[in-house]
Design an enzyme around this catalytic site. Structure first.
Site, PDB file in Angstrom:
ATOM      1  CD  GLU A 344      -3.146   0.865   2.142  1.00 46.61           C
ATOM      2  OE1 GLU A 344      -2.981   1.357   3.293  1.00 46.61           O
ATOM      3  OE2 GLU A 344      -4.177   0.260   1.813  1.00 46.61           O
ATOM      4  CG  HIS A 375       4.715 -29.483   4.739  1.00 46.65           C
ATOM      5  ND1 HIS A 375       5.160 -30.776   4.643  1.00 46.65           N
ATOM      6  CD2 HIS A 375       5.479 -28.890   5.694  1.00 46.65           C
ATOM      7  CE1 HIS A 375       6.135 -30.982   5.521  1.00 46.65           C
ATOM      8  NE2 HIS A 375       6.338 -29.846   6.175  1.00 46.65           N
ATOM      9  CE  LYS A 496     -11.252   2.549   1.399  1.00 45.96           C
ATOM     10  NZ  LYS A 496     -10.618   3.479   2.363  1.00 45.96           N
TER      11      LYS A 496
HETATM   12  O1  F6P Z   1      -6.911   0.488   2.857  1.00 46.42           O
HETATM   13  C1  F6P Z   1      -7.218   1.819   2.915  1.00 46.42           C
HETATM   14  C2  F6P Z   1      -7.096   2.307   4.339  1.00 46.42           C
HETATM   15  O2  F6P Z   1      -7.306   3.674   4.378  1.00 46.42           O
HETATM   16  C3  F6P Z   1      -5.756   1.954   4.966  1.00 46.42           C
HETATM   17  O3  F6P Z   1      -4.725   2.818   4.583  1.00 46.42           O
HETATM   18  C4  F6P Z   1      -6.108   2.033   6.417  1.00 46.42           C
HETATM   19  O4  F6P Z   1      -5.142   1.419   7.249  1.00 46.42           O
HETATM   20  C5  F6P Z   1      -7.450   1.304   6.418  1.00 46.42           C
HETATM   21  O5  F6P Z   1      -8.065   1.679   5.173  1.00 46.42           O
HETATM   22  C6  F6P Z   1      -8.338   1.626   7.594  1.00 46.42           C
HETATM   23  O6  F6P Z   1      -8.531   3.012   7.641  1.00 46.42           O
HETATM   24  P1  F6P Z   1      -9.125   3.652   8.993  1.00 46.42           P
HETATM   25  O7  F6P Z   1      -8.113   3.382  10.077  1.00 46.42           O
HETATM   26  O8  F6P Z   1      -9.294   5.092   8.675  1.00 46.42           O
HETATM   27  O9  F6P Z   1     -10.425   2.967   9.277  1.00 46.42           O
END
Ligand code: F6P
Length: 528
Positions: A344, A375, A496
């Site tokens: 990420e 394994h 999202k």
């Molecule tokens: O995967 C996207 C993200 O924003 C990550 O960078 C982050 O750790 C996760 O979602 C959770 O985000 P939050 O802590 O704001 O809920």
């Protein structure tokens, strides 16, 4: 980069790894904060190594290290510093903190005190009895780190608390986390830096209903919220609450990235189950690694060395993956944790100014627990058609049965040797005379597969802290070498947004624009 190092790349590619490694024996091991990284078995010789380190210097590694620890704006797209290191900065050593770094470190005071109060019974459940269960709700950086710490030290955790985790939207995840627990004895900890993550808000809403159903207005006393967005958390707490006190609120500093936040109140559940002394050791181990990375010259700097190797293996030699093999039960979740930290952070193709990254960037990171992987995917590692660099993490436990530890180490060393040296047809034929030719040929190992051995003995909370700090700095410095901003994550937003558009499609109240999605939604909707 490639042009400056092209001759070196061609030279080392043309030589057997076995020969390159033999020539580097005793010259490619680097130690700091209780860890040793042995880089002997990589496609480098003295000249290439020297040119690579020099290139790293020219790419600004020393300046990038200074910028990080000076609180510089190393996250330009969000105009922020990256202050995860300040959370573990020692109060009695190293440069004195002021301003934001000092405030970041101070953000730990409240959660550590709260955890101590839960442990000593000063803070109880709403009926005055002690809490006996903790449910951590979060996802990504608000889950992987706390889960890794809790799993690594499960044997040392207080038995006074049953600790559960829930992260996914699949309702079964929370159902299983709550299964058999008594709301009256349970503290729910919701961790979300943004306090806007769909999965976490969904699970928190269901968990609060579970609490309210039993505790009424006492529910909020059984809720702790950890976030960088307290206003949004308070607003959430007020809607749907049945009166009563506000939830316990703890700060996650904005300048600490989610995937760099396991040092913060995000790990409140572990503060409670492991206790302050263990957490302080965890932080101190990271601080030791910080001091090394901050002061060691490039060619002795563990994080810089590993970052350069990542760029060398991925961008110069063209390995698109790295497999992490954690030969320690305590570190079985480390590969999963590193997937978010590294992929990420550096799974990007545009620089902060929007121009294309000039080199192939982050490798795919995957792996698992050794010797269990032997394994499973080690067949692929040894005889597959796509060689990948392996990273063995050998964390010798203080205690434990010596026979099992010895056998585990023997497997780790054997795997690394066979990956590198292979097994020729002549060797097969001489070791197993009379084999049918077809079988003998199928027993050949091409070899030439590079590996790093990261090792420590007497593994404890400090060693885990040092290891994770090492990976954080390596990730940041590799991002610098690739010309990336390792602290933002624009690539997760589109999915999202699209998911929000498709929910009404699955309720049949709107049509999907994409015809394939529409057909899939039609088929799947029937099963909802
Ligand atoms: O995967 C996207 C993200 O924003 C990550 O960078 C982050 O750790 C996760 O979602 C959770 O985000 P939050 O802590 O704001 O809920």
């Amino acid at each position: 980069m490639i042009d400056a190092l092209r001759d070196h790349i061609d030279r080392v590619k043309a030589q057997p790894l076995k020969a390159l490694a033999r020539a580097r024996l005793g010259q490619a091991a680097f130690s700091a904060a209780g860890w040793t990284a042995d880089l002997t078995r990589h496609r480098l010789d003295g000249r290439a190594d020297e040119a690579l380190v020099s290139w790293g210097g020219a790419q600004g590694i020393p300046g990038a290290i200074r910028a990080l620890f000076d609180g510089g704006t190393v996250n330009p797209s969000e105009n922020r510093p990256a202050l995860h290191w300040a959370l573990r900065a020692p109060t009695d050593a190293g440069p004195a903190l002021s301003g934001d770094p000092a405030a970041v470190r101070a953000s730990l005071d409240a959660p550590i005190a709260f955890a101590a109060a839960i442990r000593d019974g000063t803070v109880t459940a709403s009926d005055g009895a002690p809490f006996s269960a903790i449910v951590h709700i979060g996802i990504g950086g608000s889950d992987f780190g706390p889960r890794l710490i809790a799993d690594a030290f499960q044997a040392e955790a207080s038995t006074a608390f049953e600790l559960r985790f829930a992260a996914n939207l699949d309702p079964l995840d929370l159902d299983l986390a709550l299964r058999g627990l008594d709301p009256a004895r349970t503290l729910v900890i919701g961790v979300s830096k943004s306090f806007g993550t769909e999965e976490t808000l969904y699970n928190l809403g269901r968990a609060r209903a579970w609490l309210s159903g039993s505790l009424g207005e006492g529910a909020n006393h059984h809720l702790a919220l950890v976030t960088a967005n307290p206003e949004r958390a308070r607003a959430w707490a007020e809607t749907g609450a049945e009166g009563g006190s506000a939830p316990h609120l703890f700060d996650m500093p904005l300048s600490v990235g989610g995937r760099f936040s396991l040092w913060s109140a995000a790990s409140l559940a572990c503060f409670i189950t492991l206790g302050e002394e263990a957490i302080r050791r965890f932080l101190a181990g990271a601080a030791d690694m910080d001091a090394h990375v901050r002061t060691a010259p490039m060619d002795d700097n563990l994080a810089a060395r590993l970052a350069l190797l990542d760029v060398w293996n991925t961008s110069a030699l063209g390995f698109p993956m790295r497999v992490v093999l954690a030969y320690a039960r305590r570190l079985r979740f480390l590969p999963t944790y590193l997937q978010q930290l590294e992929m990420e952070s550096n799974g990007k193709s545009a620089r902060p100014d929007g121009t294309p990254a000039p080199l192939p960037t982050a490798p795919a990171v995957w792996g698992g627990e050794g010797s269990i992987g032997q394994h499973s995917y080690h067949q692929w590692l040894h005889q597959g058609t796509q060689p990948v660099p392996a990273e063995f993490i050998i964390a010798l436990d203080r205690g434990g049965d010596p026979e099992g530890k010895r056998a585990l180490m023997a497997h780790a060393l054997a795997q690394a040797e066979v990956l590198a040296n292979g097994r020729s047809l002549d060797e097969v034929r001489s070791e197993e005379p009379g084999l049918p030719d077809a079988v003998a040929r199928q027993k050949v190992h091409a070899g030439g597969r590079p590996s790093t051995i990261l090792s420590c003995d007497a593994f404890d909370a400090a060693k885990l802290g040092a290891l994770i700090a090492l990976y954080e700095h390596r990730t940041y410095l590799a991002g610098v070498l690739w010309g990336l901003n390792s602290f933002d994550q624009w690539g997760v937003e589109r999915g999202k947004t699209m998911a929000a558009r498709l929910q009404p499609v699955l309720t049949g109240t709107s049509e999907a624009e994409d015809p394939i999605t529409a057909a899939l939604a039609d088929r799947l909707r029937k099963g909802l």
